[in-house]
Design an enzyme around this catalytic site. Sequence first.
Site, PDB file in Angstrom:
ATOM      1  N   CYS A  14      11.354  98.799 104.720  1.00 34.96           N
ATOM      2  CA  CYS A  14      10.362  97.730 104.742  1.00 34.96           C
ATOM      3  C   CYS A  14      11.009  96.431 105.208  1.00 34.96           C
ATOM      4  CB  CYS A  14       9.766  97.558 103.346  1.00 34.96           C
ATOM      5  SG  CYS A  14       8.671  96.122 103.197  1.00 34.96           S
ATOM      6  N   ASP A  18      11.371 103.767 103.516  1.00 33.38           N
ATOM      7  CA  ASP A  18      10.152 104.453 103.940  1.00 33.38           C
ATOM      8  C   ASP A  18      10.580 105.798 104.529  1.00 33.38           C
ATOM      9  OD1 ASP A  18       8.327 102.351 103.297  1.00 33.38           O
ATOM     10  OD2 ASP A  18       8.947 101.303 105.117  1.00 33.38           O
TER      11      ASP A  18
END
Length: 286
Positions: free
Chosen positions: A193, A200
């Site tokens: 992120c 992620d």
Amino acid sequence: MEKESEADMSEERSEYLKNAPLGQASSYTEHYDPGLLYSIPRVESRTPLGIEQDKLPFVGEDEWHAFEVSWLNARGKPEVAVARFRLPADSPNLIESKSWKLYLNSFNQTRFDTHEQVVETFERDLSRIAGAPMDVALFHVDDLTLAAQRLPGECLDDLDIEIDSYTPDPEYLTAGEEVVEETLYSHLLKSNCPVTGQPDWGSVMIRYRGPKIDREGLLRYLVGYRRHQDFHEHCIEHIFIDLMRQTRPERLLVLARYLRRGGLDISPWRGTPGERPPEPLRLARQ
């Protein structure tokens, strides 16, 4: 060797993300509030890749699934559903994920007469903030179309290679003279992120026709996103642009299936005109 531009890009992004809900303490309202939605201009991440918003080199969509969707019916009884949202890649804005989560929570104690009214509300609010029409569908939580499947093609993950670079390096992408048509995929995609630095996790599929891509180099390149900070959508655009520039395929589709976080997952795809991803397609770990 890690690239210094990663830190530079993170610093630039902080200027336009400093007011985003991500990374900030938030109160969770249970009553409908479309003002919670927060947009991020796509141009901020596209410009460094040489992408012009009015001359996109790809078609595509960002497909979101929301698994924590609930509201009250006209008699006050809770309803639950899985929602699918499809946003075209040519929209001027993407929607910041935490703001989307907060917005969805604002339906929890709000009454709606029908499912259609919920869909119409989603479409109106999300289309306004994204700057383009949003397609919305609600699914029953027992709907078997949401069942897990496998990515088509050949998996790269069993290649026995040494890797020592964890930022994207397009120099790894090379192709020979033989023209092939094939589908390759990897479950080793990880990016971070751009605000919180949280990981992620995802899977990526690449379908193309053109000069045969060196598989070891492709896997090294994909693993290079492991320390890269960017939104899911822009990571896929980055991969698409690098593949087009380095290997020059006739046709190309890049699709990612990212794991859910906070009840939301996202599956962006970008392709040359005429390309479409296989449907339906959901993976076991989503």
